[in-house]
Design a protein around this motif. Structure first.
Motif, PDB file in Angstrom:
ATOM      1  N   SER A  73       0.863  -1.180   0.000  1.00 13.38           N
ATOM      2  CA  SER A  73       0.000   0.000   0.000  1.00 13.38           C
ATOM      3  C   SER A  73       0.896   1.224   0.000  1.00 13.38           C
ATOM      4  O   SER A  73       1.909   1.261   0.692  1.00 13.38           O
ATOM      5  CB  SER A  73      -0.881   0.026   1.245  1.00 13.38           C
ATOM      6  OG  SER A  73      -1.720  -1.100   1.288  1.00 13.38           O
ATOM      7  N   GLN A  74       0.500   2.233  -0.772  1.00 15.03           N
ATOM      8  CA  GLN A  74       1.268   3.475  -0.809  1.00 15.03           C
ATOM      9  C   GLN A  74       0.328   4.662  -0.763  1.00 15.03           C
ATOM     10  O   GLN A  74      -0.786   4.592  -1.265  1.00 15.03           O
ATOM     11  CB  GLN A  74       2.097   3.565  -2.096  1.00 15.03           C
ATOM     12  CG  GLN A  74       3.227   2.578  -2.156  1.00 15.03           C
ATOM     13  CD  GLN A  74       4.169   2.870  -3.295  1.00 15.03           C
ATOM     14  OE1 GLN A  74       5.288   3.239  -3.038  1.00 15.03           O
ATOM     15  NE2 GLN A  74       3.733   2.716  -4.523  1.00 15.03           N
ATOM     16  N   ALA A  75       0.796   5.729  -0.167  1.00  7.38           N
ATOM     17  CA  ALA A  75       0.068   6.995  -0.147  1.00  7.38           C
ATOM     18  C   ALA A  75       1.074   8.106  -0.378  1.00  7.38           C
ATOM     19  O   ALA A  75       2.232   8.003   0.038  1.00  7.38           O
ATOM     20  CB  ALA A  75      -0.647   7.185   1.189  1.00  7.38           C
ATOM     21  N   ARG A  76       0.629   9.175  -1.049  1.00  4.65           N
ATOM     22  CA  ARG A  76       1.508  10.307  -1.339  1.00  4.65           C
ATOM     23  C   ARG A  76       0.762  11.608  -1.085  1.00  4.65           C
ATOM     24  O   ARG A  76      -0.432  11.698  -1.353  1.00  4.65           O
ATOM     25  CB  ARG A  76       1.948  10.268  -2.801  1.00  4.65           C
ATOM     26  CG  ARG A  76       2.760   9.088  -3.165  1.00  4.65           C
ATOM     27  CD  ARG A  76       2.870   8.955  -4.679  1.00  4.65           C
ATOM     28  NE  ARG A  76       3.287   7.624  -5.047  1.00  4.65           N
ATOM     29  CZ  ARG A  76       2.451   6.616  -5.229  1.00  4.65           C
ATOM     30  NH1 ARG A  76       1.174   6.778  -5.110  1.00  4.65           N
ATOM     31  NH2 ARG A  76       2.914   5.430  -5.552  1.00  4.65           N
ATOM     32  N   TYR A  77       1.510  12.597  -0.602  1.00  3.02           N
ATOM     33  CA  TYR A  77       0.925  13.921  -0.415  1.00  3.02           C
ATOM     34  C   TYR A  77       2.013  14.951  -0.669  1.00  3.02           C
ATOM     35  O   TYR A  77       3.145  14.795  -0.227  1.00  3.02           O
ATOM     36  CB  TYR A  77       0.354  14.084   1.008  1.00  3.02           C
ATOM     37  CG  TYR A  77      -0.713  15.128   1.046  1.00  3.02           C
ATOM     38  CD1 TYR A  77      -1.980  14.849   0.585  1.00  3.02           C
ATOM     39  CD2 TYR A  77      -0.451  16.407   1.483  1.00  3.02           C
ATOM     40  CE1 TYR A  77      -2.971  15.813   0.567  1.00  3.02           C
ATOM     41  CE2 TYR A  77      -1.428  17.377   1.474  1.00  3.02           C
ATOM     42  CZ  TYR A  77      -2.687  17.068   1.015  1.00  3.02           C
ATOM     43  OH  TYR A  77      -3.661  18.031   0.989  1.00  3.02           O
ATOM     44  N   THR A  78       1.666  16.002  -1.410  1.00  2.00           N
ATOM     45  CA  THR A  78       2.620  17.039  -1.775  1.00  2.00           C
ATOM     46  C   THR A  78       2.121  18.388  -1.270  1.00  2.00           C
ATOM     47  O   THR A  78       0.942  18.710  -1.434  1.00  2.00           O
ATOM     48  CB  THR A  78       2.795  17.103  -3.305  1.00  2.00           C
ATOM     49  OG1 THR A  78       3.260  15.835  -3.761  1.00  2.00           O
ATOM     50  CG2 THR A  78       3.802  18.165  -3.698  1.00  2.00           C
ATOM     51  N   VAL A  79       3.014  19.150  -0.647  1.00  2.00           N
ATOM     52  CA  VAL A  79       2.706  20.500  -0.183  1.00  2.00           C
ATOM     53  C   VAL A  79       3.642  21.448  -0.927  1.00  2.00           C
ATOM     54  O   VAL A  79       4.853  21.262  -0.926  1.00  2.00           O
ATOM     55  CB  VAL A  79       2.899  20.646   1.336  1.00  2.00           C
ATOM     56  CG1 VAL A  79       2.581  22.060   1.789  1.00  2.00           C
ATOM     57  CG2 VAL A  79       2.060  19.636   2.097  1.00  2.00           C
ATOM     58  N   MET A  80       3.054  22.453  -1.573  1.00  2.00           N
ATOM     59  CA  MET A  80       3.821  23.444  -2.324  1.00  2.00           C
ATOM     60  C   MET A  80       3.801  24.766  -1.552  1.00  2.00           C
ATOM     61  O   MET A  80       2.752  25.175  -1.048  1.00  2.00           O
ATOM     62  CB  MET A  80       3.221  23.652  -3.715  1.00  2.00           C
ATOM     63  CG  MET A  80       3.155  22.390  -4.568  1.00  2.00           C
ATOM     64  SD  MET A  80       4.748  21.712  -4.985  1.00  2.00           S
ATOM     65  CE  MET A  80       5.408  23.028  -5.968  1.00  2.00           C
ATOM     66  N   PHE A  81       4.963  25.418  -1.496  1.00  2.00           N
ATOM     67  CA  PHE A  81       5.096  26.690  -0.804  1.00  2.00           C
ATOM     68  C   PHE A  81       5.427  27.789  -1.803  1.00  2.00           C
ATOM     69  O   PHE A  81       6.071  27.550  -2.821  1.00  2.00           O
ATOM     70  CB  PHE A  81       6.211  26.624   0.236  1.00  2.00           C
ATOM     71  CG  PHE A  81       5.951  25.649   1.346  1.00  2.00           C
ATOM     72  CD1 PHE A  81       5.237  26.027   2.465  1.00  2.00           C
ATOM     73  CD2 PHE A  81       6.409  24.352   1.256  1.00  2.00           C
ATOM     74  CE1 PHE A  81       4.997  25.135   3.492  1.00  2.00           C
ATOM     75  CE2 PHE A  81       6.174  23.443   2.274  1.00  2.00           C
ATOM     76  CZ  PHE A  81       5.466  23.836   3.392  1.00  2.00           C
ATOM     77  N   GLN A  82       4.989  28.989  -1.486  1.00  2.00           N
ATOM     78  CA  GLN A  82       5.374  30.166  -2.254  1.00  2.00           C
ATOM     79  C   GLN A  82       5.634  31.269  -1.234  1.00  2.00           C
ATOM     80  O   GLN A  82       4.777  31.562  -0.399  1.00  2.00           O
ATOM     81  CB  GLN A  82       4.256  30.564  -3.210  1.00  2.00           C
ATOM     82  CG  GLN A  82       4.657  31.652  -4.164  1.00  2.00           C
ATOM     83  CD  GLN A  82       3.579  31.874  -5.228  1.00  2.00           C
ATOM     84  OE1 GLN A  82       2.448  31.437  -5.088  1.00  2.00           O
ATOM     85  NE2 GLN A  82       3.954  32.561  -6.282  1.00  2.00           N
ATOM     86  N   ASN A  83       6.821  31.849  -1.279  1.00  2.00           N
ATOM     87  CA  ASN A  83       7.248  32.870  -0.312  1.00  2.00           C
ATOM     88  C   ASN A  83       7.159  32.358   1.124  1.00  2.00           C
ATOM     89  O   ASN A  83       6.789  33.084   2.034  1.00  2.00           O
ATOM     90  CB  ASN A  83       6.429  34.146  -0.472  1.00  2.00           C
ATOM     91  CG  ASN A  83       6.600  34.762  -1.837  1.00  2.00           C
ATOM     92  OD1 ASN A  83       7.685  34.717  -2.411  1.00  2.00           O
ATOM     93  ND2 ASN A  83       5.531  35.336  -2.369  1.00  2.00           N
ATOM     94  N   GLY A  84       7.477  31.082   1.328  1.00  2.00           N
ATOM     95  CA  GLY A  84       7.517  30.511   2.667  1.00  2.00           C
ATOM     96  C   GLY A  84       6.181  30.097   3.246  1.00  2.00           C
ATOM     97  O   GLY A  84       6.132  29.657   4.391  1.00  2.00           O
ATOM     98  N   THR A  85       5.096  30.220   2.488  1.00  2.00           N
ATOM     99  CA  THR A  85       3.782  29.808   2.986  1.00  2.00           C
ATOM    100  C   THR A  85       3.133  28.830   2.011  1.00  2.00           C
ATOM    101  O   THR A  85       3.462  28.797   0.824  1.00  2.00           O
ATOM    102  CB  THR A  85       2.837  31.009   3.194  1.00  2.00           C
ATOM    103  OG1 THR A  85       2.628  31.661   1.946  1.00  2.00           O
ATOM    104  CG2 THR A  85       3.406  31.986   4.211  1.00  2.00           C
TER     105      THR A  85
END
Length: 141
Positions: A73-85
């Motif tokens: 089983s696999q799960a993925r999550y991506t968080v993108m930042f712009q100017n530190g937020t």
């Protein structure tokens, strides 16, 4: 005559589940808000498994569970930042709650919907898996 190293076929070695990465749930990502800083995200989701020096504004959380019976089983999550937020975030195959001890179910796809004030991360596309193999992981294109 029975050889000294003989093991009957009914005797099998013990196998155990192998967990790797960040266990991120839908409950966790529901707490994320656009505009949070990196420390707030780290408090909620933990330190990202993949933090590329060339893409400092992108954190990837990858979870893999190899069960004793051979299922993966696999799960993925991506968080993108712009100017530190946080500017956007998205992922796939996340378990609903932390009490889901068996990990994400690889047969059921459960997408997390962005909160109403968020823009969905439409530019996170399928690409090569960050954990290897033929599975696909979302990456920014």
């Amino acid at each position: 005559m029975i050889p000294d190293n003989y093991v009957p076929s009914v005797v099998k070695p013990y196998r155990f589940d192998i967990q790797q990465g960040n266990f991120v749930t839908q409950e966790d990502v529901a707490r994320l808000k656009i505009g949070m800083n990196k420390e707030q995200v780290r408090f909620i989701l933990g330190t990202p498994l993949l933090n590329d020096a060339f893409h400092a504004d992108r954190w990837d959380y990858v979870y893999r569970l190899l069960k004793a019976d051979g299922q993966v089983s696999q799960a993925r999550y991506t968080v993108m930042f712009q100017n530190g937020t946080v500017s956007r975030h998205g992922g796939e195959n996340l378990p609903a709650t932390a009490t889901d001890l068996i990990g994400p179910d690889s047969t059921t796809k459960s997408s997390t919907k962005p909160l109403p004030a968020e823009k969905p991360a439409n530019d996170i596309k399928e690409s090569e898996s960050a954990v290897g193999g033929s599975d696909r992981a979302p990456v920014l294109k």
